[in-house]
Design an enzyme around this catalytic site. Structure first.
Site, PDB file in Angstrom:
ATOM      1  N   THR A 107      -5.411   2.825  -7.306  1.00 10.88           N
ATOM      2  CA  THR A 107      -6.737   2.647  -6.702  1.00 10.88           C
ATOM      3  C   THR A 107      -7.626   3.795  -7.131  1.00 10.88           C
ATOM      4  O   THR A 107      -7.275   4.969  -6.947  1.00 10.88           O
ATOM      5  CB  THR A 107      -6.593   2.576  -5.166  1.00 10.88           C
TER       6      THR A 107
ATOM      7  N   HIS B 188     -13.169  -2.165  -2.385  1.00 19.58           N
ATOM      8  CA  HIS B 188     -12.284  -1.661  -1.331  1.00 19.58           C
ATOM      9  C   HIS B 188     -12.648  -2.297   0.012  1.00 19.58           C
ATOM     10  O   HIS B 188     -12.623  -1.643   1.056  1.00 19.58           O
ATOM     11  CB  HIS B 188     -12.412  -0.128  -1.251  1.00 19.58           C
TER      12      HIS B 188
ATOM     13  N   SER C 182       0.824  -1.208   0.000  1.00 18.55           N
ATOM     14  CA  SER C 182       0.000   0.000   0.000  1.00 18.55           C
ATOM     15  C   SER C 182       0.859   1.259   0.000  1.00 18.55           C
ATOM     16  O   SER C 182       1.889   1.319   0.684  1.00 18.55           O
ATOM     17  CB  SER C 182      -0.902   0.009   1.232  1.00 18.55           C
TER      18      SER C 182
ATOM     19  N   LYS D  59      -7.530  -0.633  -9.710  1.00 15.90           N
ATOM     20  CA  LYS D  59      -8.214  -1.357  -8.621  1.00 15.90           C
ATOM     21  C   LYS D  59      -9.449  -0.572  -8.195  1.00 15.90           C
ATOM     22  O   LYS D  59      -9.340   0.606  -7.855  1.00 15.90           O
ATOM     23  CB  LYS D  59      -7.256  -1.506  -7.431  1.00 15.90           C
TER      24      LYS D  59
ATOM     25  N   TYR E  27      -2.094   5.815  -4.462  1.00 15.69           N
ATOM     26  CA  TYR E  27      -3.175   6.796  -4.386  1.00 15.69           C
ATOM     27  C   TYR E  27      -2.632   8.039  -5.053  1.00 15.69           C
ATOM     28  O   TYR E  27      -1.473   8.419  -4.803  1.00 15.69           O
ATOM     29  CB  TYR E  27      -3.509   7.135  -2.935  1.00 15.69           C
TER      30      TYR E  27
HETATM   31  C1  FNR Z   1      -7.736  -1.632   2.749  1.00 20.92           C
HETATM   32  N1  FNR Z   1      -7.786  -1.523   1.358  1.00 20.92           N
HETATM   33  C2  FNR Z   1      -6.911  -0.668   0.717  1.00 20.92           C
HETATM   34  N2  FNR Z   1      -6.915  -0.600  -0.647  1.00 20.92           N
HETATM   35  C3  FNR Z   1      -6.031   0.177  -1.284  1.00 20.92           C
HETATM   36  O1  FNR Z   1      -6.063   0.219  -2.514  1.00 20.92           O
HETATM   37  N3  FNR Z   1      -5.096   0.895  -0.586  1.00 20.92           N
HETATM   38  C4  FNR Z   1      -5.022   0.877   0.764  1.00 20.92           C
HETATM   39  O2  FNR Z   1      -4.163   1.517   1.375  1.00 20.92           O
HETATM   40  C5  FNR Z   1      -5.978   0.086   1.462  1.00 20.92           C
HETATM   41  N4  FNR Z   1      -5.968   0.041   2.813  1.00 20.92           N
HETATM   42  C6  FNR Z   1      -6.809  -0.829   3.469  1.00 20.92           C
HETATM   43  C7  FNR Z   1      -6.710  -0.943   4.854  1.00 20.92           C
HETATM   44  C8  FNR Z   1      -7.498  -1.867   5.524  1.00 20.92           C
HETATM   45  C9  FNR Z   1      -7.369  -1.988   7.015  1.00 20.92           C
HETATM   46  C10 FNR Z   1      -8.408  -2.683   4.804  1.00 20.92           C
HETATM   47  C11 FNR Z   1      -9.256  -3.720   5.501  1.00 20.92           C
HETATM   48  C12 FNR Z   1      -8.517  -2.555   3.441  1.00 20.92           C
HETATM   49  C13 FNR Z   1      -8.669  -2.411   0.580  1.00 20.92           C
HETATM   50  C14 FNR Z   1      -7.981  -3.730   0.251  1.00 20.92           C
HETATM   51  O3  FNR Z   1      -6.974  -3.556  -0.702  1.00 20.92           O
HETATM   52  C15 FNR Z   1      -8.950  -4.774  -0.325  1.00 20.92           C
HETATM   53  O4  FNR Z   1      -9.631  -4.221  -1.422  1.00 20.92           O
HETATM   54  C16 FNR Z   1      -9.954  -5.302   0.686  1.00 20.92           C
HETATM   55  O5  FNR Z   1      -9.388  -5.409   1.969  1.00 20.92           O
HETATM   56  C17 FNR Z   1     -10.456  -6.674   0.245  1.00 20.92           C
HETATM   57  O6  FNR Z   1     -11.465  -7.140   1.080  1.00 20.92           O
HETATM   58  P1  FNR Z   1     -11.215  -8.163   2.299  1.00 20.92           P
HETATM   59  O7  FNR Z   1     -10.325  -9.280   1.798  1.00 20.92           O
HETATM   60  O8  FNR Z   1     -10.615  -7.387   3.394  1.00 20.92           O
HETATM   61  O9  FNR Z   1     -12.616  -8.624   2.612  1.00 20.92           O
END
Ligand code: FNR
Length: 361
Positions: free
Chosen positions: A157, A254, A108, A230, A131
């Site tokens: 993203t 997300h 990330s 994404k 981002y």
């Molecule tokens: C995320 N997600 C996320 N996505 C992204 O593109 N950049 C990011 O920094 C983050 N940060 C983030 C933090 C936390 C705590 C969570 C739970 C999620 C989304 C992540 O990439 C992904 O799309 C989801 O977590 C997928 O769903 P599940 O597997 O958590 O159900």
């Protein structure tokens, strides 16, 4: 002594006990009513499996490749911010686990360990999630850093023009993230008098809400790396992404943290795959908690899946070892599912092995 976790849901329970409430809530939570959060897992439960029998499954092979990189399984680590909220080892521990499991980690942008630190700590195949901030030069600098540090792709993203309303974080006054990649590039002061979570304030100061399709073309012009998008949930956007020249599409909401009441990603996967028509690989994430879920996603056309929260739960419970256990559990479950469904290789998994709610109409 407590018995060790047998599945990903048990890891979540252990993480709940291990973490301060503010951090557990931040990881677990979704936007507003958390309707989509529940649907992300429930939609998988509404898909049934149709096994084939009397197929020789004395050997089952779950290995695959993605964008030319060999993986032990079609299961990758989704980008999630701030791994040090889960464990002091942070993203370095997660990356080491990903390397040991021979899978791809998407690091990330909002990581708590610096991109340089993660790159030098292991030989995992790493993608960098971006981002795009209002200050575009930050994207340029980070993409350049990722490229020179041997990251293999940029994952931009696109579902976050603003931060979704996560009420648990507002209630907990969630602290702002410490984004070490931004050291020397940007500092944001949050105002404790303002309402909302500090995280929300941080995002509204930084994220660029004007980002649009032409910027994907711009992003491609500043890097030699393949660019994946994404956060695609519609066939129209999938087509636009291909027109913009992306190298892969990630069907994702997300983890239900942005817009509530969007479809669970598994429910729109098949139509997106059809719209993409094999032009580029398609990944899906959101709610994957079992090997059967991975199997269902592959049957509906995904090339591989990504997993978010369970990785952080593994990290919270046991650091690097916990992440390895989570990934290995999913791999073992996928392998067993394939044996029981009569699929000795990933190529044997077809649309006919699943029945969706739409099929039953
Ligand atoms: C995320 N997600 C996320 N996505 C992204 O593109 N950049 C990011 O920094 C983050 N940060 C983030 C933090 C936390 C705590 C969570 C739970 C999620 C989304 C992540 O990439 C992904 O799309 C989801 O977590 C997928 O769903 P599940 O597997 O958590 O159900």
């Amino acid at each position: 002594m407590e018995s060790p976790p047998l599945n990903l849901r048990e890891f979540e329970e252990l993480a709940r006990r291990a973490l301060p409430k503010m951090f557990f809530d931040y990881i677990r939570g979704g936007a507003e009513d958390e309707f989509t959060l529940r649907q992300n897992t429930e939609a998988f439960q509404r898909i049934s499996l149709i096994p084939r029998v009397l197929v020789d499954v004395s050997s089952v092979n779950i290995s695959t490749s993605f964008l030319g990189y060999d993986l032990s399984a079609p299961i990758m680590v989704a980008p999630t911010g701030q791994h040090k909220f889960a464990h002091p080892g942070g993203e370095v521990s997660t990356a080491r686990a990903a390397a040991k499991c021979k899978t791809i980690m998407v690091l990330s942008f909002s990581s708590s360990c610096k991109i340089e630190e993660v790159a030098s700590s292991c030989n995992a195949i790493r993608f960098f999630q971006l981002y795009v901030y209002k200050r575009r030069e930050i994207a340029v600098k980070l993409v350049n850093r990722a490229e020179s540090l041997g990251f293999k792709a940029i994952v931009v993203t696109v579902d976050t023009p603003r931060l979704g309303r996560r009420e648990a974080d507002i209630r907990n006054k969630m602290i702002p993230p410490k984004i070490s990649n931004l050291e020397g590039l940007l500092s944001i002061d949050v105002d404790s008098q303002k309402g909302g979570s500090y995280l929300e304030q941080f995002a509204s100061e930084t994220f660029d809400p004007s980002l649009s399709w032409k910027d994907i073309v711009w992003l491609k012009s500043i890097t030699k790396l393949p660019v994946l998008v994404k956060g695609i949930l519609s066939t129209e956007d999938a087509r636009k992404a291909i027109e913009a020249g992306v190298s892969g599409i990630i069907v994702s909401n997300h983890g239900a943290r942005q817009l509530d009441y969007v479809s669970p990603s598994i429910s729109v996967l098949e139509e997106v795959v059809k719209a993409v028509g094999g032009a580029v690989p398609v990944l899906v994430d959101g709610g994957i908690r079992r090997g059967t879920d991975v199997f269902k996603a592959l049957a509906l056309g995904a090339n591989a899946v990504m997993v978010g929260r369970p990785i952080l739960y593994g990290l919270a419970v046991e650091g690097e070892q916990g992440v390895i256990k989570v990934i290995e559990m999913l791999k073992n479950e996928l392998e067993l599912t394939m044996a029981l469904a009569g699929c000795p290789t990933l190529k044997d998994i077809t649309r006919k092995h699943v029945q969706t709610p739409a099929d039953r109409l």
